[in-house]
Scaffold this active site. Structure first.
Site, PDB file in Angstrom:
ATOM      1  N   ASN A 210       0.863  -1.183   0.000  1.00 33.05           N
ATOM      2  CA  ASN A 210       0.000   0.000   0.000  1.00 33.05           C
ATOM      3  C   ASN A 210       0.889   1.217   0.000  1.00 33.05           C
ATOM      4  O   ASN A 210       2.012   1.156   0.481  1.00 33.05           O
ATOM      5  CB  ASN A 210      -0.815   0.050   1.287  1.00 33.05           C
ATOM      6  CG  ASN A 210      -2.037  -0.825   1.218  1.00 33.05           C
ATOM      7  OD1 ASN A 210      -2.478  -1.192   0.138  1.00 33.05           O
ATOM      8  ND2 ASN A 210      -2.579  -1.158   2.368  1.00 33.05           N
ATOM      9  N   ASP A 279      -4.495  -5.639   2.359  1.00 33.49           N
ATOM     10  CA  ASP A 279      -5.644  -6.485   2.658  1.00 33.49           C
ATOM     11  C   ASP A 279      -5.420  -7.934   2.221  1.00 33.49           C
ATOM     12  O   ASP A 279      -5.987  -8.852   2.796  1.00 33.49           O
ATOM     13  CB  ASP A 279      -6.895  -5.931   1.963  1.00 33.49           C
ATOM     14  CG  ASP A 279      -7.275  -4.574   2.543  1.00 33.49           C
ATOM     15  OD1 ASP A 279      -7.282  -4.469   3.781  1.00 33.49           O
ATOM     16  OD2 ASP A 279      -7.525  -3.628   1.771  1.00 33.49           O
ATOM     17  N   LYS A 289      13.310 -15.618  -8.242  1.00 37.20           N
ATOM     18  CA  LYS A 289      12.689 -14.556  -9.036  1.00 37.20           C
ATOM     19  C   LYS A 289      11.945 -15.176 -10.230  1.00 37.20           C
ATOM     20  O   LYS A 289      12.515 -15.995 -10.961  1.00 37.20           O
ATOM     21  CB  LYS A 289      13.775 -13.597  -9.533  1.00 37.20           C
ATOM     22  CG  LYS A 289      13.222 -12.415 -10.273  1.00 37.20           C
ATOM     23  CD  LYS A 289      14.303 -11.475 -10.727  1.00 37.20           C
ATOM     24  CE  LYS A 289      13.721 -10.466 -11.699  1.00 37.20           C
ATOM     25  NZ  LYS A 289      14.740  -9.654 -12.355  1.00 37.20           N
ATOM     26  N   PRO A 305      -5.032 -11.127   7.979  1.00 36.54           N
ATOM     27  CA  PRO A 305      -5.841 -10.908   9.185  1.00 36.54           C
ATOM     28  C   PRO A 305      -6.006  -9.418   9.444  1.00 36.54           C
ATOM     29  O   PRO A 305      -5.099  -8.629   9.127  1.00 36.54           O
ATOM     30  CB  PRO A 305      -5.007 -11.558  10.291  1.00 36.54           C
ATOM     31  CG  PRO A 305      -3.611 -11.612   9.756  1.00 36.54           C
ATOM     32  CD  PRO A 305      -3.725 -11.708   8.262  1.00 36.54           C
ATOM     33  N   LYS A 337     -16.502   2.131  10.674  1.00 36.67           N
ATOM     34  CA  LYS A 337     -15.299   1.410  11.108  1.00 36.67           C
ATOM     35  C   LYS A 337     -15.214   1.392  12.633  1.00 36.67           C
ATOM     36  O   LYS A 337     -14.876   0.393  13.243  1.00 36.67           O
ATOM     37  CB  LYS A 337     -14.071   2.107  10.525  1.00 36.67           C
ATOM     38  CG  LYS A 337     -12.992   1.155  10.117  1.00 36.67           C
ATOM     39  CD  LYS A 337     -11.999   1.794   9.164  1.00 36.67           C
ATOM     40  CE  LYS A 337     -12.423   1.595   7.723  1.00 36.67           C
ATOM     41  NZ  LYS A 337     -11.446   2.085   6.761  1.00 36.67           N
TER      42      LYS A 337
HETATM   43  O1  C5P Z   1      -7.897  -1.085   6.018  1.00 41.24           O
HETATM   44  P1  C5P Z   1      -8.922  -0.386   6.893  1.00 41.24           P
HETATM   45  O2  C5P Z   1      -9.466   0.854   6.258  1.00 41.24           O
HETATM   46  O3  C5P Z   1      -9.961  -1.299   7.459  1.00 41.24           O
HETATM   47  O4  C5P Z   1      -8.040   0.156   8.135  1.00 41.24           O
HETATM   48  C1  C5P Z   1      -8.685   0.712   9.233  1.00 41.24           C
HETATM   49  C2  C5P Z   1      -7.879   0.508  10.461  1.00 41.24           C
HETATM   50  O5  C5P Z   1      -7.635  -0.879  10.694  1.00 41.24           O
HETATM   51  C3  C5P Z   1      -6.501   1.156  10.467  1.00 41.24           C
HETATM   52  O6  C5P Z   1      -6.315   1.650  11.745  1.00 41.24           O
HETATM   53  C4  C5P Z   1      -5.557   0.011  10.145  1.00 41.24           C
HETATM   54  O7  C5P Z   1      -4.288   0.214  10.716  1.00 41.24           O
HETATM   55  C5  C5P Z   1      -6.255  -1.174  10.776  1.00 41.24           C
HETATM   56  N1  C5P Z   1      -6.009  -2.434  10.039  1.00 41.24           N
HETATM   57  C6  C5P Z   1      -5.355  -3.487  10.662  1.00 41.24           C
HETATM   58  N2  C5P Z   1      -5.180  -4.666   9.993  1.00 41.24           N
HETATM   59  C7  C5P Z   1      -5.642  -4.825   8.732  1.00 41.24           C
HETATM   60  C8  C5P Z   1      -6.324  -3.765   8.097  1.00 41.24           C
HETATM   61  C9  C5P Z   1      -6.491  -2.575   8.785  1.00 41.24           C
HETATM   62  O8  C5P Z   1      -4.910  -3.340  11.797  1.00 41.24           O
HETATM   63  N3  C5P Z   1      -5.457  -5.973   8.113  1.00 41.24           N
END
Ligand code: C5P
Length: 398
Positions: A210, A279, A289, A305, A337
């Site tokens: 990301n 994600d 490679k 996760p 969220k």
């Molecule tokens: O990716 P998302 O928008 O759901 O992220 C929201 C919050 O969840 C952020 O604080 C991010 O650090 C956390 N998060 C996490 N593990 C993931 C996805 C997001 O701790 N796999």
């Protein structure tokens, strides 16, 4: 960073070669908006002249107990009145010895004895002088007397030797002073954070990630540490310096980040998930490679996760803070969220407001609603998030 605005510091400079770093420190403080009154000892002035400090601070430099410029002739009393702190940098072995025993035979020692503000010293000397039992005894006594000792660092010394005794760099002392003047809103708290992106490898050179600079997470880790918390920062791959006083654990993938978070969760009061965790990860990691011709056109993906959701639903969950970066409908998604992941606080920002840059405009979402903060540099935003967080923690324990 405007914590220095309107604050006055007394900078004592004693006779060590590190006095040149004091000139740079004076410049940094003045640039940040502070007023700096320099007090130079006779030996200090052998290394850097008063004119240099006068030019850098735009204020007169003080060198003598018998200076008549102060209206009442009492520079040794008046200079520390109203000052945020008195910092002696460099502090020589001789100066520390005098300070330990309450000597008052020049302006700086007298000022220290008569001070009405906190005293910090940055020792600077040859390693044998530093390790000498006499110096060690003195430093221990000064600490017990409430003097804050900054350093020294280890490394190359002007005398050609290597060891402990180097004065901290000007930028490090500047950061330490900045931390020192922050209100200790999180004193006694333990805070665990994630920051940066994760990188999910596909083969030894390619991967999914990301876009995240890690700046907001690092600024927040620093603000928590400056507010007195014990901070552990689990960081994805970023090119940022570790904030002073923060324990940093570097990871690459989401699975490693989850592992480090769970390993370090016990005893934490707060968990702040700032990381932009990928994600998905490639289902398969190729050992070698992948050749261009054989790169698959379709990638098999495995969901990662959700670290924050997992932590927040544990029976022993600390107070959980999440971040929500959205490109539209921020309020709707951020609030969803917060409720969905059962979080105490969500920091929401529109991606176009914060991504990669040094400023951010955020909205805080908690049980009482939405609290928009003004656009500011990330250090300032981090400071405001910390005060809001401290308020929420206080209410929780009230
Ligand atoms: O990716 P998302 O928008 O759901 O992220 C929201 C919050 O969840 C952020 O604080 C991010 O650090 C956390 N998060 C996490 N593990 C993931 C996805 C997001 O701790 N796999």
């Amino acid at each position: 960073m405007n914590a220095f605005h309107g604050k006055r510091f007394v900078l004592g400079v004693t006779g060590g070669v590190a006095a040149y770093k004091a000139a740079e420190l004076a410049r940094l403080l003045v640039k940040a908006g502070a007023e700096v009154d320099v007090v130079l000892t006779a030996a200090g002035s052998r290394f850097v002249g008063a004119v240099t400090f006068q030019a850098l601070t735009g204020r007169p430099v003080w060198q003598s107990l018998w200076d008549e410029r102060m209206d009442n002739g009492m520079a040794h009393i008046d200079l520390t009145r109203g000052a945020a702190a008195l910092l002696v940098a460099p502090a020589t072995a001789d100066f520390l010895a005098k300070l330990t025993h309450g000597f008052a035979d020049d302006l700086l020692t007298t000022l220290c004895l008569a001070r009405d503000c906190p005293l910090l010293v940055a020792p600077a000397m040859n390693r044998q002088m530093w390790e000498n039992p006499a110096t060690q005894r003195n430093v221990e006594q000064l600490s017990a007397d409430g003097v804050i000792i900054l350093g020294p660092a280890e490394g190359d010394q002007a005398c050609g030797e290597t060891g402990a005794g180097r004065m901290f760099e000007a930028a490090e002392l500047f950061d330490d002073l900045h931390a020192f003047i922050q209100p200790k809103l999180l004193a006694g708290k333990r805070v665990l954070l994630t920051a940066g992106p994760t990188f999910e490898p596909l083969d030894p050179v390619r991967g999914l990630t990301n876009s995240s600079s890690g700046k907001m997470g690092f600024a927040l880790a620093r603000a928590c540490a400056e507010a007195g918390a014990e901070v552990t920062l689990v960081a994805g791959p970023v090119a940022l310096a570790t904030p002073r006083g923060v324990t940093r654990l570097d990871v690459q993938t989401a699975l490693q980040m989850r592992e480090e978070v769970l390993q370090n969760l016990s005893g934490q009061d707060v968990f702040i998930a700032v990381a932009a965790v990928a994600d998905y990860r490639p289902r398969q990691l190729e050992e070698h490679k992948i050749k261009k011709k054989t790169v698959p056109r379709t990638l098999g993906l495995e969901p990662n996760p959700d670290i924050l959701a997992e932590v927040a639903t544990r029976a022993d969950a600390p107070f959980c803070v999440g971040f929500a970066a959205e490109s539209h409908d921020l309020e709707k998604y951020a609030e969803a969220k917060r409720a969905g992941k059962k979080l105490g606080l969500v920091v929401g920002n529109l991606i176009q407001d914060g991504l990669g840059c040094d400023t951010n405009r955020v909205i805080l979402f908690d049980a009482e609603g939405a609290h928009p903060l003004l656009l500011a540099d990330k250090a300032t935003v981090a400071g405001r998030i910390v005060s809001h967080l401290a308020n929420l923690l206080e209410k929780l324990h009230a």
